[in-house]
Enzyme design. Sequence first.
Site, PDB file in Angstrom:
ATOM      1  N   HIS A   6      -3.724  -5.373   1.264  1.00 23.00           N
ATOM      2  CA  HIS A   6      -2.941  -5.652   2.477  1.00 23.00           C
ATOM      3  C   HIS A   6      -2.895  -7.141   2.830  1.00 23.00           C
ATOM      4  O   HIS A   6      -3.751  -7.611   3.600  1.00 23.00           O
ATOM      5  CB  HIS A   6      -3.556  -4.895   3.660  1.00 23.00           C
ATOM      6  CG  HIS A   6      -3.345  -3.426   3.606  1.00 23.00           C
ATOM      7  ND1 HIS A   6      -2.294  -2.800   4.239  1.00 23.00           N
ATOM      8  CD2 HIS A   6      -4.047  -2.444   2.998  1.00 23.00           C
ATOM      9  CE1 HIS A   6      -2.352  -1.500   4.025  1.00 23.00           C
ATOM     10  NE2 HIS A   6      -3.421  -1.254   3.278  1.00 23.00           N
ATOM     11  N   GLU A  18      -0.972  -8.537   4.933  1.00 16.83           N
ATOM     12  CA  GLU A  18      -0.694  -8.686   6.372  1.00 16.83           C
ATOM     13  C   GLU A  18      -1.977  -8.613   7.214  1.00 16.83           C
ATOM     14  O   GLU A  18      -1.969  -8.934   8.382  1.00 16.83           O
ATOM     15  CB  GLU A  18       0.337  -7.634   6.828  1.00 16.83           C
ATOM     16  CG  GLU A  18      -0.199  -6.246   7.144  1.00 16.83           C
ATOM     17  CD  GLU A  18      -0.538  -5.406   5.909  1.00 16.83           C
ATOM     18  OE1 GLU A  18      -0.516  -5.933   4.783  1.00 16.83           O
ATOM     19  OE2 GLU A  18      -0.860  -4.209   6.104  1.00 16.83           O
ATOM     20  N   CYS A  78       0.832  -1.205   0.000  1.00 18.58           N
ATOM     21  CA  CYS A  78       0.000   0.000   0.000  1.00 18.58           C
ATOM     22  C   CYS A  78       0.873   1.265   0.000  1.00 18.58           C
ATOM     23  O   CYS A  78       1.486   1.567  -0.998  1.00 18.58           O
ATOM     24  CB  CYS A  78      -0.996  -0.036   1.145  1.00 18.58           C
ATOM     25  SG  CYS A  78      -2.394   1.058   0.828  1.00 18.58           S
TER      26      CYS A  78
HETATM   27  N1  LIG Z   1      -3.214   1.783   3.805  1.00 23.44           N
HETATM   28  C1  LIG Z   1      -2.320   2.565   3.261  1.00 23.44           C
HETATM   29  O1  LIG Z   1      -1.120   2.267   3.258  1.00 23.44           O
HETATM   30  C2  LIG Z   1      -2.809   3.875   2.718  1.00 23.44           C
HETATM   31  C3  LIG Z   1      -1.924   4.462   1.684  1.00 23.44           C
HETATM   32  C4  LIG Z   1      -2.130   5.951   1.454  1.00 23.44           C
HETATM   33  N2  LIG Z   1      -2.094   6.661   2.685  1.00 23.44           N
HETATM   34  C5  LIG Z   1      -3.415   6.184   0.699  1.00 23.44           C
HETATM   35  O2  LIG Z   1      -4.410   6.539   1.291  1.00 23.44           O
HETATM   36  O3  LIG Z   1      -3.466   6.037  -0.497  1.00 23.44           O
END
Ligand SMILES: NC(=O)CC[C@H](N)C(=O)O
Length: 278
Positions: free
Chosen positions: A241, A243, A97
């Site tokens: 994600h 994880e 992400c």
């Molecule tokens: N969950 C995250 O890593 C979010 C990634 C980033 N802050 C976004 O909103 O795009």
Amino acid sequence: MPTPRVLVLRAPGTNCDVETAHAFDVAGGQSERVHVGRLIENPALHKRYQILCVPGGFSYGDDIAAGRILATRMRRHLDEMIHHFVDSGDNLVLGICNGMQVLMRLGVLTAGVRSAQPVMAGGDDPEPTHEIPPATLTWNNHGRFEDRWVQLAVDETPCVFLKGIEKMYLPMAHAEGKFVARDADALDELRKAGRLAIRYCDESGEVTDETLPFPVNPNGGDANVAGVCDASGRVFGLMPHPERHIDAVQHPYWTRRQVQPEHGDGLAVFRNAVEWFA
Ligand SMILES: NC(=O)CC[C@H](N)C(=O)O
């Protein structure tokens, strides 16, 4: 089997480092969460690790563009570390992400795409001013943060982290996750090399190049891309994600499932990384 040591990189605003370190540990790795400031203070520190993971979150508040500031700090201060993990051939890199956003800004996920288009300054200057990167991540089509579970299909790919995985059900949580290629040639080059490694998909579980409608494709990105790897498959970034789906009971419908799998879908990503060192 040798136990790879995992550097889980932290920065101000990182918020998925604990789960990510846990996922690597469950998979058999030995992880440590290390702040970017500590690495800048002691640049040799990275040599102790074989896997670099940039986890999710909001590093530096997503200011300028998500991942931009951490990537700039890494490029400016940690070039030797990037070289150690990306170019040496012996190590792995995973960006999840916000971590994928960082790797995209660093250019390591789309490196080597040949169909580059230099931008000319115009006028009498014959020198190109810069090159437009082969691809980037930008705001979701609807302009909001989106947080829910998505179906993912793995393409034929050299990606080390996706070995043996056909599909996964994982949470996504991002605002700037829309993958956009510079042009059709760059997209095609990445696709043919299996580097558009994982895609959002519908219930059929199939990889589709044609951009699927919302909500299957949560951000409107080209070719439903959810993750990209480098040419070697050792450097990988994905927006969903893994994880957050290590344990079967993290599945949203776990109480309604007839057969309970031993693990959540995401664990295989971390296991593949650890087992690569066997
Ligand atoms: N969950 C995250 O890593 C979010 C990634 C980033 N802050 C976004 O909103 O795009």
